[in-house]
Design a protein around this motif. Structure first.
Motif, PDB file in Angstrom:
ATOM      1  N   ALA A   1       0.797  -1.221   0.000  1.00  0.00           N
ATOM      2  CA  ALA A   1       0.000   0.000   0.000  1.00  0.00           C
ATOM      3  C   ALA A   1       0.833   1.276   0.000  1.00  0.00           C
ATOM      4  CB  ALA A   1      -0.927  -0.006   1.213  1.00  0.00           C
ATOM      5  N   PHE A   2       2.015   1.244   0.619  1.00  0.00           N
ATOM      6  CA  PHE A   2       2.742   2.492   0.830  1.00  0.00           C
ATOM      7  C   PHE A   2       4.037   2.623   0.037  1.00  0.00           C
ATOM      8  CE2 PHE A   2      -0.100   2.138   4.449  1.00  0.00           C
ATOM      9  CZ  PHE A   2      -0.672   3.400   4.421  1.00  0.00           C
ATOM     10  N   ARG A   3       4.298   1.709  -0.858  1.00  0.00           N
ATOM     11  CA  ARG A   3       5.463   1.856  -1.724  1.00  0.00           C
ATOM     12  C   ARG A   3       5.000   2.024  -3.162  1.00  0.00           C
ATOM     13  NH1 ARG A   3       5.680  -2.373  -4.872  1.00  0.00           N
ATOM     14  NH2 ARG A   3       5.141  -4.435  -4.122  1.00  0.00           N
ATOM     15  N   GLU A   4       5.878   2.524  -3.985  1.00  0.00           N
ATOM     16  CA  GLU A   4       5.549   2.650  -5.407  1.00  0.00           C
ATOM     17  C   GLU A   4       5.575   1.279  -6.060  1.00  0.00           C
ATOM     18  OE1 GLU A   4       7.799   5.460  -7.661  1.00  0.00           O
ATOM     19  OE2 GLU A   4       7.688   6.962  -6.081  1.00  0.00           O
ATOM     20  N   PRO A   5       4.755   1.082  -7.070  1.00  0.00           N
ATOM     21  CA  PRO A   5       4.799  -0.197  -7.788  1.00  0.00           C
ATOM     22  C   PRO A   5       6.182  -0.407  -8.396  1.00  0.00           C
ATOM     23  CG  PRO A   5       3.069   1.253  -8.647  1.00  0.00           C
ATOM     24  CD  PRO A   5       3.807   2.011  -7.624  1.00  0.00           C
ATOM     25  N   GLU A   6       6.588  -1.649  -8.451  1.00  0.00           N
ATOM     26  CA  GLU A   6       7.929  -1.955  -8.965  1.00  0.00           C
ATOM     27  C   GLU A   6       7.964  -2.103 -10.480  1.00  0.00           C
ATOM     28  OE1 GLU A   6       9.273  -5.328  -6.733  1.00  0.00           O
ATOM     29  OE2 GLU A   6       9.328  -4.193  -4.862  1.00  0.00           O
ATOM     30  N   THR A   7       6.839  -2.468 -11.084  1.00  0.00           N
ATOM     31  CA  THR A   7       6.793  -2.647 -12.536  1.00  0.00           C
ATOM     32  C   THR A   7       5.555  -1.950 -13.090  1.00  0.00           C
ATOM     33  OG1 THR A   7       5.453  -4.665 -12.442  1.00  0.00           O
ATOM     34  CG2 THR A   7       7.867  -4.940 -12.333  1.00  0.00           C
ATOM     35  N   ILE A   8       5.556  -1.695 -14.380  1.00  0.00           N
ATOM     36  CA  ILE A   8       4.397  -1.098 -15.038  1.00  0.00           C
ATOM     37  C   ILE A   8       3.199  -2.039 -14.958  1.00  0.00           C
ATOM     38  CG2 ILE A   8       4.982  -1.888 -17.369  1.00  0.00           C
ATOM     39  CD1 ILE A   8       3.500   1.535 -16.554  1.00  0.00           C
ATOM     40  N   GLU A   9       3.447  -3.339 -14.992  1.00  0.00           N
ATOM     41  CA  GLU A   9       2.367  -4.319 -14.883  1.00  0.00           C
ATOM     42  C   GLU A   9       1.695  -4.249 -13.518  1.00  0.00           C
ATOM     43  OE1 GLU A   9       5.499  -5.185 -15.947  1.00  0.00           O
ATOM     44  OE2 GLU A   9       5.025  -5.376 -18.093  1.00  0.00           O
ATOM     45  N   GLU A  10       2.520  -4.120 -12.472  1.00  0.00           N
ATOM     46  CA  GLU A  10       1.991  -4.002 -11.127  1.00  0.00           C
ATOM     47  C   GLU A  10       1.182  -2.705 -10.990  1.00  0.00           C
ATOM     48  OE1 GLU A  10       3.942  -5.149  -6.935  1.00  0.00           O
ATOM     49  OE2 GLU A  10       4.815  -3.345  -7.806  1.00  0.00           O
ATOM     50  N   PHE A  11       1.718  -1.617 -11.512  1.00  0.00           N
ATOM     51  CA  PHE A  11       1.028  -0.330 -11.516  1.00  0.00           C
ATOM     52  C   PHE A  11      -0.336  -0.465 -12.182  1.00  0.00           C
ATOM     53  CE2 PHE A  11       0.008   3.579 -13.856  1.00  0.00           C
ATOM     54  CZ  PHE A  11      -0.017   4.510 -12.832  1.00  0.00           C
ATOM     55  N   GLN A  12      -0.380  -1.065 -13.350  1.00  0.00           N
ATOM     56  CA  GLN A  12      -1.628  -1.226 -14.095  1.00  0.00           C
ATOM     57  C   GLN A  12      -2.606  -2.142 -13.358  1.00  0.00           C
ATOM     58  OE1 GLN A  12       0.061  -2.502 -17.822  1.00  0.00           O
ATOM     59  NE2 GLN A  12       0.163  -0.408 -18.618  1.00  0.00           N
ATOM     60  N   GLN A  13      -2.092  -3.200 -12.751  1.00  0.00           N
ATOM     61  CA  GLN A  13      -2.937  -4.138 -12.007  1.00  0.00           C
ATOM     62  C   GLN A  13      -3.641  -3.432 -10.844  1.00  0.00           C
ATOM     63  OE1 GLN A  13      -0.754  -7.377 -10.183  1.00  0.00           O
ATOM     64  NE2 GLN A  13      -2.472  -7.954  -8.898  1.00  0.00           N
ATOM     65  N   TYR A  14      -2.907  -2.648 -10.075  1.00  0.00           N
ATOM     66  CA  TYR A  14      -3.484  -1.992  -8.908  1.00  0.00           C
ATOM     67  C   TYR A  14      -4.411  -0.842  -9.311  1.00  0.00           C
ATOM     68  CZ  TYR A  14       0.048  -4.755  -6.518  1.00  0.00           C
ATOM     69  OH  TYR A  14       0.815  -5.789  -6.065  1.00  0.00           O
ATOM     70  N   TYR A  15      -4.062  -0.130 -10.371  1.00  0.00           N
ATOM     71  CA  TYR A  15      -4.917   0.957 -10.857  1.00  0.00           C
ATOM     72  C   TYR A  15      -6.226   0.378 -11.397  1.00  0.00           C
ATOM     73  CZ  TYR A  15      -4.953   5.970 -12.029  1.00  0.00           C
ATOM     74  OH  TYR A  15      -5.196   7.315 -12.065  1.00  0.00           O
TER      75      TYR A  15
END
Length: 169
Positions: free
Chosen positions: A107-121
């Motif tokens: 919850a409190f760190r930046e996503p490590e990959t673009i895939e992770e970013f897209q998954q959570y968004y």
């Protein structure tokens, strides 16, 4: 080439398809008397909470060209609230599969990959759309019962949704 920082809530958001139509009935621009929300961003802030609370997600719908947009300036002004909601969703979403420390880190760190970013968004927006569907069903479609204390439809529906969440008795 500079690596772009992955940050949530920096750009315009669009409700599309059936969710745009639903949002358009929940928020009627320049018509506070008939609208359930003063601003479309207010619906965007509340909907993921409702969706998460009821475990209701919905996929994006692109069945027609209908859209309702929230401009970046509005999103940036409410970014702190949206990030907090996103953090709570990420922390609570995975409690069945991850330990507490992992959930907090997620919850409190930046996503490590673009895939992770897209998954959570996507997860956040699935809850937004699910919340919009729930609010639409409860506030727009629902017709008050004959024995309800509030005969005016809008008031009766608002009271009914508060009762659903245990806020009133």
């Amino acid at each position: 080439m500079l690596e772009q920082k992955m940050e949530y809530f920096r750009k315009e958001f669009q409700f599309t398809g059936k969710h745009a139509r639903m949002a358009g009935e929940l928020w009627i621009q320049n018509d506070n008397r008939n609208s359930y929300f003063r601003r479309l961003i207010d619906l965007y802030i509340l909907a993921p909470i409702i969706g998460f609370r009821l475990n209701r997600k919905a996929e994006a719908d692109h069945s027609d060209g209908d859209t309702k947009s929230i401009f970046p300036e509005q999103i940036l002004k409410e970014r702190d609230k949206l990030e907090f909601i996103m953090q709570m969703i990420l922390m609570l979403e995975y409690t069945d599969t991850k330990d507490y420390k992992s959930c907090v880190n997620l919850a409190f760190r930046e996503p490590e990959t673009i895939e992770e970013f897209q998954q959570y968004y996507k997860l956040f927006h699935d809850y937004v759309r699910g919340g919009v569907e729930e609010l639409y069903e409860r506030l727009v479609i629902r017709k008050p019962e004959l024995d309800e204390k509030y005969k005016e439809e809008k008031s009766a529906n608002i009271v009914a949704i508060l009762e659903r969440f245990g806020e009133m008795e």
